[in-house]
Design a protein around this motif. Sequence first.
Motif, mmCIF file in Angstrom:
data_model
loop_
_atom_site.group_PDB
_atom_site.id
_atom_site.type_symbol
_atom_site.label_atom_id
_atom_site.label_comp_id
_atom_site.label_asym_id
_atom_site.label_seq_id
_atom_site.Cartn_x
_atom_site.Cartn_y
_atom_site.Cartn_z
ATOM 1 N N ALA A 145 -13.002 7.565 0.250
ATOM 2 C CA ALA A 145 -11.773 8.752 0.453
ATOM 3 C C ALA A 145 -10.151 7.821 -0.272
ATOM 4 O O ALA A 145 -9.710 7.363 0.300
ATOM 5 C CB ALA A 145 -11.460 8.230 1.851
ATOM 6 N N SER A 146 -10.821 7.641 -1.548
ATOM 7 C CA SER A 146 -9.359 7.588 -2.472
ATOM 8 C C SER A 146 -8.804 8.416 -2.702
ATOM 9 O O SER A 146 -9.270 9.794 -2.243
ATOM 10 C CB SER A 146 -9.834 6.969 -3.808
ATOM 11 O OG SER A 146 -10.351 7.684 -4.234
ATOM 12 N N SER A 147 -6.767 8.380 -3.646
ATOM 13 C CA SER A 147 -6.643 9.031 -2.856
ATOM 14 C C SER A 147 -6.704 10.846 -3.957
ATOM 15 O O SER A 147 -7.069 11.647 -4.052
ATOM 16 C CB SER A 147 -5.270 9.103 -3.280
ATOM 17 O OG SER A 147 -5.141 8.193 -4.542
ATOM 18 N N THR A 148 -7.083 10.021 -5.390
ATOM 19 C CA THR A 148 -7.687 11.297 -6.312
ATOM 20 C C THR A 148 -9.198 11.817 -5.670
ATOM 21 O O THR A 148 -8.748 13.218 -6.324
ATOM 22 C CB THR A 148 -8.235 10.237 -7.789
ATOM 23 O OG1 THR A 148 -6.991 9.536 -8.131
ATOM 24 C CG2 THR A 148 -8.634 11.513 -8.528
ATOM 25 N N ALA A 149 -9.413 11.152 -4.949
ATOM 26 C CA ALA A 149 -11.375 11.974 -4.268
ATOM 27 C C ALA A 149 -10.909 13.586 -3.493
ATOM 28 O O ALA A 149 -10.477 13.942 -3.109
ATOM 29 C CB ALA A 149 -11.898 10.923 -3.757
#
Length: 328
Positions: free
Chosen positions: A262-266
């Motif tokens: 759940a990184s911001s890009t994802a």
Amino acid sequence: MKPLLKRSLLRAICVGLSVLLCACTGPQPRTEPSDERKLTVIGFSQVGAESDWRNGNTKSMQQAFSAENGYRLILEDAQQKQEKQITAIRNFINQGVDYIVLAPTTERGWDTVLAEANAAGIPVIIVDRMIEVADDSLFTCWIGSDFRKEGDTAVAWMDAHMPEDARIVHLQGSIGSSAQIGRTEGLMAALETHPGWSLVFQGSGDFIQAKGQELVESLLKSGTEFDVIFSENDNMAYGAIDALKAAGLQPGKDVTIISFDASSTALRLVLSGAITLDVECNPMHGPRARSVIEQLRSGETPPKYTYVDETRFDASNLTEEIISRRGY
Ligand code: AHR
């Protein structure tokens, strides 16, 4: 007045003035030869730079253990190789660091080097993945994620949303790491209780984007058909998305993508629909590790194991605001 006499008189006046100045301002602090002396030295052995998660974790440690906070951080990047981590720990011992922080590549193989750190009297704090040692007094404490719970969270979602005959591609992380072991265990347990689900491929992409892409490209080339990609991290999911798009498929529509971190890009890809579910794995361990070290320094005993609270995101609970607050 003779020049020699004049110079002596001037010197006497200067000495007198400086004595007077000192007397007025009180005792002067003893100057330390270097500021470094006051800093607590942390040797941090990091896994590598394989993912957005990892880079977020490194940044979190650098910010927490800054000179402004009273620390000097010696960061060693192991390029995902355990032998490099063992060498780094031995170097930290030789340098006489105050604390060692280890983000371990794999669970096993730490007994000998941690016994050496123990003999040198250096506390070892484990972050992120877990280690398996015969004697758990070899490390002071551990802070990280419940990776099995993350796997179970993903399959609970699949259970509610996937058809009974779902064909699954499983992109695993680095084999032998807790993140891989826990997430894989979750999926394997679910396959036993869902006889209609089939595992059409299982293989490791080592948490790396390019490897995730290669694996999915070769599956597509071989004509393998599938409905779901269970990717054990975001970066491999990015690679899978690129491979699907290059083959004219629409990620999220033609193939459901489930990911972890759940990184911001994802999370942006969740909002756009390319990733359907992203299970959070939180890398912001810097302040947590610093708090443990502060407890140790003040003579307290921190908890042996600290699990970080995590959630999951799909289109139903994700907002721009959540993404903007992500630190990774
Ligand atoms: O151990 C945490 C895992 O390691 C993350 O899921 C992955 O992205 C990273 O490389």
